[in-house]
Design an enzyme around this catalytic site. Sequence first.
Site, PDB file in Angstrom:
ATOM      1  N   GLU A  67       0.817  -1.210   0.000  1.00  0.00           N
ATOM      2  CA  GLU A  67       0.000   0.000   0.000  1.00  0.00           C
ATOM      3  C   GLU A  67       0.850   1.258   0.000  1.00  0.00           C
ATOM      4  O   GLU A  67       0.543   2.216  -0.700  1.00  0.00           O
ATOM      5  CB  GLU A  67      -0.950   0.036   1.212  1.00  0.00           C
ATOM      6  CG  GLU A  67      -1.744   1.329   1.207  1.00  0.00           C
ATOM      7  CD  GLU A  67      -2.824   1.432   2.243  1.00  0.00           C
ATOM      8  OE1 GLU A  67      -2.847   0.632   3.184  1.00  0.00           O
ATOM      9  OE2 GLU A  67      -3.653   2.348   2.092  1.00  0.00           O
ATOM     10  N   ASP A  83      -0.444  -5.121   3.082  1.00  0.00           N
ATOM     11  CA  ASP A  83      -0.933  -3.934   3.787  1.00  0.00           C
ATOM     12  C   ASP A  83      -0.220  -3.924   5.137  1.00  0.00           C
ATOM     13  O   ASP A  83      -0.476  -4.778   5.991  1.00  0.00           O
ATOM     14  CB  ASP A  83      -2.452  -3.958   3.959  1.00  0.00           C
ATOM     15  CG  ASP A  83      -2.983  -2.590   4.403  1.00  0.00           C
ATOM     16  OD1 ASP A  83      -2.189  -1.803   4.965  1.00  0.00           O
ATOM     17  OD2 ASP A  83      -4.176  -2.305   4.182  1.00  0.00           O
ATOM     18  N   ASP A  86      -3.488  -2.595   8.335  1.00  0.00           N
ATOM     19  CA  ASP A  86      -4.858  -2.372   7.875  1.00  0.00           C
ATOM     20  C   ASP A  86      -5.670  -1.979   9.101  1.00  0.00           C
ATOM     21  O   ASP A  86      -5.785  -2.762  10.050  1.00  0.00           O
ATOM     22  CB  ASP A  86      -5.445  -3.622   7.206  1.00  0.00           C
ATOM     23  CG  ASP A  86      -6.800  -3.301   6.599  1.00  0.00           C
ATOM     24  OD1 ASP A  86      -6.888  -2.318   5.839  1.00  0.00           O
ATOM     25  OD2 ASP A  86      -7.774  -4.002   6.904  1.00  0.00           O
ATOM     26  N   THR A  88      -5.387   1.660  10.131  1.00  0.00           N
ATOM     27  CA  THR A  88      -4.462   2.653  10.700  1.00  0.00           C
ATOM     28  C   THR A  88      -5.155   3.593  11.695  1.00  0.00           C
ATOM     29  O   THR A  88      -4.555   3.990  12.698  1.00  0.00           O
ATOM     30  CB  THR A  88      -3.803   3.468   9.571  1.00  0.00           C
ATOM     31  OG1 THR A  88      -2.975   2.587   8.827  1.00  0.00           O
ATOM     32  CG2 THR A  88      -2.933   4.589  10.098  1.00  0.00           C
TER      33      THR A  88
END
Length: 262
Positions: A67, A83, A86, A88
């Site tokens: 990402e 990621d 995931d 955040t």
Amino acid sequence: MTDFLRLAEDIAREAGEMLLAKRPTMSEEVETKSSPTDVVTALDKASEELIRERILAARPGDRILGEEGGEEPGASDVRWIVDPIDGTVNFLYGLPDWAVSIAVEVGGRVVAGVVNVVPRGEVFTAALGEGAHLGGERLRCNTGVPLAQALVATGFGYAKDRRAAQGRVVAEVLPRVRDIRRGGSCAVDLCSLAAGRVDAYYERGVNHWDFAAAGLVATESGARLGGLHGRPVSPEFALCAAPGLFDELHDLLAPLDPERDA
Ligand code: IPD
Ligand code: CA
Ligand code: CA
């Protein structure tokens, strides 16, 4: 496949330990990405860097899509999809639903996936054709749940027009299901579905790195994952549930045009 899974799990655990040790406070500086609410912390970047380094040390030449760092080119037909955090926003606020997500794709097909839900100490794993597991237990999603009794997880994008449209869609879904959950991590939502903690999940605008690993966990638990009108899952739309409920939720959502952003 077992080698891929073992390596992905080792790396996801190491990144998780690093993130737990360095967990931020709300005063940490955050940058924003697509909108003022789309945040990235220094630890998102540090986690992805660690993951990339470990993958390339073990498997030089493999491709990586992450990402934060985008696509790393390579000759191999093996692509890792990452990621680094995931969820955040949950991570920043100290809420427990965030995860490190790592998937391995071979020839365009996801064959292994690991979702390390770090604050919960739960590592979900799946290998294509070999089931989904949590702590040595085989996972099976809930089956036979009618739409009216379904607990449905969903999420909202970061752009305000998209959110307004998503709010209109969820307003139509809410009176027709048991309840809605907005956990804040697509990967955790899909793993929760695999573990029978929710019955269904839908969301517009999630990316490959959000659902690659957890999507395999969900499908290996017996769920169906796809888009609208028979299309495959994509950033346009993700819908997941056991087969009968998938169809019922699909038929409720499709006329609401949940792929529109205004
Ligand atoms: C987000 C989470 C969230 C979903 C968003 C994603 P991030 O990922 O998965 O649940 O609703 O669409 O972007 O930004 O925390 O990696
Ligand atoms: Ca994400
Ligand atoms: Ca992320």
